[in-house]
Design a protein around this motif. Structure first.
Motif, PDB file in Angstrom:
ATOM      1  N   ILE A 157       0.911  -0.930   0.131  1.00  0.00           N
ATOM      2  CA  ILE A 157       0.017  -0.208   0.721  1.00  0.00           C
ATOM      3  C   ILE A 157       0.551   0.910   0.259  1.00  0.00           C
ATOM      4  O   ILE A 157       0.606   2.581  -0.557  1.00  0.00           O
ATOM      5  N   TRP A 158       1.972   0.767   0.206  1.00  0.00           N
ATOM      6  CA  TRP A 158       2.379   2.806   0.946  1.00  0.00           C
ATOM      7  C   TRP A 158       2.761   2.521  -0.708  1.00  0.00           C
ATOM      8  O   TRP A 158       3.469   3.491  -0.945  1.00  0.00           O
ATOM      9  N   ALA A 159       3.627   1.408  -1.770  1.00  0.00           N
ATOM     10  CA  ALA A 159       4.282   1.697  -2.034  1.00  0.00           C
ATOM     11  C   ALA A 159       2.792   2.286  -3.187  1.00  0.00           C
ATOM     12  O   ALA A 159       3.491   2.588  -5.137  1.00  0.00           O
ATOM     13  N   VAL A 160       1.527   1.473  -3.439  1.00  0.00           N
ATOM     14  CA  VAL A 160       1.317   2.359  -4.735  1.00  0.00           C
ATOM     15  C   VAL A 160       0.282   4.258  -3.537  1.00  0.00           C
ATOM     16  O   VAL A 160       0.467   4.820  -4.644  1.00  0.00           O
ATOM     17  N   ALA A 161       1.066   4.497  -2.567  1.00  0.00           N
ATOM     18  CA  ALA A 161       0.695   5.630  -2.497  1.00  0.00           C
ATOM     19  C   ALA A 161       2.007   6.203  -2.780  1.00  0.00           C
ATOM     20  O   ALA A 161       1.740   7.580  -3.581  1.00  0.00           O
ATOM     21  N   TYR A 162       3.190   5.384  -3.124  1.00  0.00           N
ATOM     22  CA  TYR A 162       4.525   6.305  -3.282  1.00  0.00           C
ATOM     23  C   TYR A 162       4.236   6.909  -5.378  1.00  0.00           C
ATOM     24  O   TYR A 162       4.628   7.356  -5.829  1.00  0.00           O
ATOM     25  N   ALA A 163       3.381   5.548  -5.346  1.00  0.00           N
ATOM     26  CA  ALA A 163       3.282   5.882  -7.169  1.00  0.00           C
ATOM     27  C   ALA A 163       1.889   6.640  -7.150  1.00  0.00           C
ATOM     28  O   ALA A 163       2.294   7.084  -8.467  1.00  0.00           O
ATOM     29  N   LEU A 164       1.417   6.957  -6.918  1.00  0.00           N
ATOM     30  CA  LEU A 164      -0.086   8.227  -6.596  1.00  0.00           C
ATOM     31  C   LEU A 164       0.751   9.288  -6.676  1.00  0.00           C
ATOM     32  O   LEU A 164       0.048  10.212  -6.965  1.00  0.00           O
ATOM     33  N   GLY A 165       1.829   9.113  -5.941  1.00  0.00           N
ATOM     34  CA  GLY A 165       2.768  10.811  -5.809  1.00  0.00           C
ATOM     35  C   GLY A 165       2.359  11.584  -4.566  1.00  0.00           C
ATOM     36  O   GLY A 165       3.781  12.147  -4.274  1.00  0.00           O
ATOM     37  N   PRO A 166       1.289  11.431  -3.955  1.00  0.00           N
ATOM     38  CA  PRO A 166       1.872  11.953  -1.848  1.00  0.00           C
ATOM     39  C   PRO A 166       2.620  10.928  -1.737  1.00  0.00           C
ATOM     40  O   PRO A 166       3.246  11.742  -0.015  1.00  0.00           O
ATOM     41  N   GLY A 167       2.870   9.700  -2.237  1.00  0.00           N
ATOM     42  CA  GLY A 167       4.229   8.719  -1.198  1.00  0.00           C
ATOM     43  C   GLY A 167       3.428   8.814   0.172  1.00  0.00           C
ATOM     44  O   GLY A 167       2.589   9.255   0.692  1.00  0.00           O
ATOM     45  N   PHE A 168       4.510   8.571   0.937  1.00  0.00           N
ATOM     46  CA  PHE A 168       4.438   8.189   3.267  1.00  0.00           C
ATOM     47  C   PHE A 168       5.888   8.866   3.492  1.00  0.00           C
ATOM     48  O   PHE A 168       6.589   9.668   3.113  1.00  0.00           O
ATOM     49  N   ALA A 169       4.888   9.401   4.770  1.00  0.00           N
ATOM     50  CA  ALA A 169       6.440   9.569   5.673  1.00  0.00           C
ATOM     51  C   ALA A 169       6.552   8.555   6.438  1.00  0.00           C
ATOM     52  O   ALA A 169       5.829   7.495   7.260  1.00  0.00           O
ATOM     53  N   PHE A 170       8.047   8.685   7.380  1.00  0.00           N
ATOM     54  CA  PHE A 170       7.882   7.593   8.526  1.00  0.00           C
ATOM     55  C   PHE A 170       8.970   8.551   9.639  1.00  0.00           C
ATOM     56  O   PHE A 170       9.600   8.644   9.334  1.00  0.00           O
ATOM     57  N   GLY A 171       7.825   9.660   9.855  1.00  0.00           N
ATOM     58  CA  GLY A 171       8.235  10.978  11.907  1.00  0.00           C
ATOM     59  C   GLY A 171       8.278  12.182  11.173  1.00  0.00           C
ATOM     60  O   GLY A 171       7.436  11.954   9.967  1.00  0.00           O
ATOM     61  N   ALA A 172       7.908  12.380  11.844  1.00  0.00           N
ATOM     62  CA  ALA A 172       7.601  13.756  11.528  1.00  0.00           C
ATOM     63  C   ALA A 172       8.669  14.324  10.152  1.00  0.00           C
ATOM     64  O   ALA A 172       9.695  14.522  10.524  1.00  0.00           O
ATOM     65  N   GLY A 173       7.941  15.427   9.682  1.00  0.00           N
ATOM     66  CA  GLY A 173       9.090  16.088   8.870  1.00  0.00           C
ATOM     67  C   GLY A 173       9.869  15.314   7.296  1.00  0.00           C
ATOM     68  O   GLY A 173      10.428  15.626   6.897  1.00  0.00           O
ATOM     69  N   THR A 174       9.370  13.728   7.185  1.00  0.00           N
ATOM     70  CA  THR A 174      10.003  13.236   5.840  1.00  0.00           C
ATOM     71  C   THR A 174       8.963  13.142   5.880  1.00  0.00           C
ATOM     72  O   THR A 174       7.538  13.272   5.678  1.00  0.00           O
ATOM     73  N   ILE A 175       9.534  12.835   4.290  1.00  0.00           N
ATOM     74  CA  ILE A 175       8.427  12.376   2.683  1.00  0.00           C
ATOM     75  C   ILE A 175       8.867  11.188   1.702  1.00  0.00           C
ATOM     76  O   ILE A 175      10.749  11.157   2.099  1.00  0.00           O
ATOM     77  N   VAL A 176       9.231   9.850   1.504  1.00  0.00           N
ATOM     78  CA  VAL A 176       9.801   9.471   0.887  1.00  0.00           C
ATOM     79  C   VAL A 176       8.424   9.454  -0.627  1.00  0.00           C
ATOM     80  O   VAL A 176       7.628   8.797  -0.682  1.00  0.00           O
ATOM     81  N   ALA A 177       8.671  10.186  -1.481  1.00  0.00           N
ATOM     82  CA  ALA A 177       7.780  10.162  -2.791  1.00  0.00           C
ATOM     83  C   ALA A 177       8.919  10.480  -4.445  1.00  0.00           C
ATOM     84  O   ALA A 177       9.812   9.668  -4.263  1.00  0.00           O
ATOM     85  N   PRO A 178       8.189   9.798  -5.348  1.00  0.00           N
ATOM     86  CA  PRO A 178       8.665   9.183  -6.567  1.00  0.00           C
ATOM     87  C   PRO A 178       9.551  10.719  -7.580  1.00  0.00           C
ATOM     88  O   PRO A 178      11.306  10.616  -8.208  1.00  0.00           O
ATOM     89  N   THR A 179       9.571  11.766  -6.616  1.00  0.00           N
ATOM     90  CA  THR A 179      10.510  13.027  -6.752  1.00  0.00           C
ATOM     91  C   THR A 179      11.418  13.342  -5.785  1.00  0.00           C
ATOM     92  O   THR A 179      12.310  13.907  -6.498  1.00  0.00           O
ATOM     93  N   GLY A 180      12.124  12.890  -4.592  1.00  0.00           N
ATOM     94  CA  GLY A 180      13.112  12.455  -3.568  1.00  0.00           C
ATOM     95  C   GLY A 180      12.471  11.870  -2.376  1.00  0.00           C
ATOM     96  O   GLY A 180      11.035  11.657  -1.929  1.00  0.00           O
ATOM     97  N   SER A 181      13.854  11.760  -1.161  1.00  0.00           N
ATOM     98  CA  SER A 181      13.106  11.419  -0.255  1.00  0.00           C
ATOM     99  C   SER A 181      14.014  12.229   1.102  1.00  0.00           C
ATOM    100  O   SER A 181      14.917  12.262   0.355  1.00  0.00           O
ATOM    101  N   ALA A 182      13.361  12.579   1.545  1.00  0.00           N
ATOM    102  CA  ALA A 182      14.355  12.871   3.108  1.00  0.00           C
ATOM    103  C   ALA A 182      13.482  12.393   4.341  1.00  0.00           C
ATOM    104  O   ALA A 182      12.629  12.268   4.388  1.00  0.00           O
TER     105      ALA A 182
END
Length: 475
Positions: free
Chosen positions: A277-302
């Motif tokens: 499901i996280w990979a689907v959210a990644y493919a859709l564009g919004p991505g997902f977070a793993f902690g406050a202020g983080t992001i994992v998306a196709p355009t880049g990750s922090a």
């Protein structure tokens, strides 16, 4: 076999019981015993049957999870399993509630809501089997009575879940009673209802009982969802293979031992649906977070520091897009491919002669897929305490909104184009198959009537000089 909607049996195995007067008449004629092929009336009310099935399903699930907990308690008696046998049993009960997606609060740490969706398969499968047993043991023969069987199973199952949530409370961990009641009731109602319906007829026949338009939307939604799930599985598996050295290093750092490694593998398998499901959210564009202020998306990750869990080593990191240049493009094309497939399935099952209606039904299919993706995203994440990891997983409303727009618009355009092509091809085929004698004749000139046209044996001949004859008579 008969399969009529709503009020007629859909299975010849569950025929109604014979009338007692018919039995007496048969006995007077020398026949004894029930008539072959007829099911006797149930020995107990449906409520009692549902209660027995609910207890059996709950006990089976508890037995499985208690066995796993006992193995962990024996191999690692000092690692969070509990003190003594009673603590192990409370931990097994808490794990059973987690399998129903019931969060809990840990003293000093906060709320834990990041739960493995793979564990839901255990009670779901048991409840489906219980629903089938209720149908057979309760002599349910009509499709409209499936809801009664599901409710008869869900109500006692909910009472058991609530009682276990209260009994498993300790000073260290307290499960949510509200979530235990709501989640167990919904899971028992859905899984038990599906199992009960399947006991009456195969899925192909059950879908055939639906009206044409809802069936096309549901199957189109399932087709789009299948594309998303397949792409998410490939994406998650590819990331795991790409980061396999890091995953092995994380496993070696834990040094779980042989038995611990087996339990760790089971825990990771339980989180596989979350990863998809996280990979689907990644493919859709919004991505997902793993902690406050983080992001994992196709355009880049922090990302920041993550827990020592081997699967988390597969998370992509870096401010730029992961993989070669074509990989992000292929990933972002997944929802549009799902929309195209869903739109085609929708109009292939039920074309519409109204050209402007096809895009509307395609959008409804895509919107339903988006809502389903949003709900799955909301359930796949959750907090891991009150600290920095209070935000873990994708945002349900963001994933749902983006999926509705991407998949819905694409499905609408595809459905309109596919429906136009289907109607055009059908018109051409009808014209080509029509014999030449049945072809529509060319329009005749004014004042000329085709003499071959015999309307019911009567012909009308037009006299073009009738007006002049009338004038001559006046003169």
């Amino acid at each position: 076999m008969v399969a009529r909607i709503g009020f007629v049996s859909v299975s010849s195995r569950a025929r109604p019981s014979p009338d007692p007067r018919d039995r007496e008449a048969a006995g007077s004629q020398g026949h004894s015993g029930p008539e072959p092929g007829l099911r006797p009336r149930p020995a107990r009310p449906l409520v009692i049957t549902g209660g027995i099935a609910a207890c059996a399903a709950a006990a089976s699930g508890l037995a499985v999870l208690t066995t796993l907990t006992a193995i962990g308690w024996i191999t690692a008696p000092h690692v969070g399993i509990g003190s003594g046998l009673s603590g192990a049993l409370r931990t097994a009960t808490l794990l059973w509630l987690v399998a129903h997606h019931v969060g809990f609060t840990v003293h000093g740490a906060g709320r834990i809501g990041m739960l493995p969706l793979g564990l839901v398969l255990i009670p779901g499968a048991l409840l489906a089997m219980a629903g089938r047993w209720v149908v057979h043991a309760g002599a349910v023969t009509r499709l409209r009575h499936v809801g009664y069987a599901a409710v008869a199973l869900a109500l006692p199952y909910t009472l058991l879940a609530g009682a276990l949530a209260v009994a498993s409370r300790t000073t260290q961990a307290a499960p949510s009673l509200v979530q235990a009641v709501i989640a167990s009731f919904l899971l028992a109602l859905v899984a038990g209802g599906l199992g009960a319906a399947r006991a009456l007829a195969p899925w192909s026949r059950l879908t055939g009982l639906m009206p044409a338009r809802p069936r096309s939307i549901v199957l189109g939604m399932l087709g789009s969802t299948a594309i998303l799930v397949a792409a998410g599985a490939v994406l998650a598996g590819g990331s795991l293979l790409a980061h396999l050295p890091e995953v092995r290093a994380a496993s070696d750092a834990l040094a779980p031992g042989l038995t611990g490694a087996a339990l760790l593998l089971l825990a990771q398998l339980a989180y596989v649906p979350n990863a998809i499901i996280w990979a689907v959210a990644y493919a859709l564009g919004p991505g997902f977070a793993f902690g406050a202020g983080t992001i994992v998306a196709p355009t880049g990750s922090a990302l920041g520091a993550v827990p020592a869990f081997p699967m988390l080593a597969a998370l992509p990191s870096g401010a730029r897009a992961a993989g070669p240049g074509l990989v992000p493009i292929a990933v972002l094309a997944v929802p549009y491919l799902a929309g195209v497939f869903g739109g085609i399935v929708t109009v292939r099952i039920t074309p519409t002669p109204t050209i402007e209606a096809a895009p509307l039904w395609g959008f409804v299919t895509g919107a339903a897929t988006g809502v389903l993706a949003g709900l799955a995203a909301a359930f796949s994440g959750g907090p891991l305490g009150d600290g920095r990891l209070a935000e873990v997983g994708p945002s349900g409303w963001q994933v749902g909104l983006v999926a509705v727009l991407e998949i819905g618009v694409t499905a609408a355009l595809t459905a309109g184009a596919a429906n136009w092509m289907i109607l055009r091809r059908s018109a051409r085929r009808t014209t080509a198959d029509r014999p030449a004698s049945e072809a529509s004749p060319a329009p005749a000139p004014a004042g000329v009537v085709d003499e071959n046209d015999d309307a019911g044996g009567h012909r009308i001949y037009v006299n073009p000089w009738a007006a002049y004859e009338t004038e001559d008579q006046d003169w």
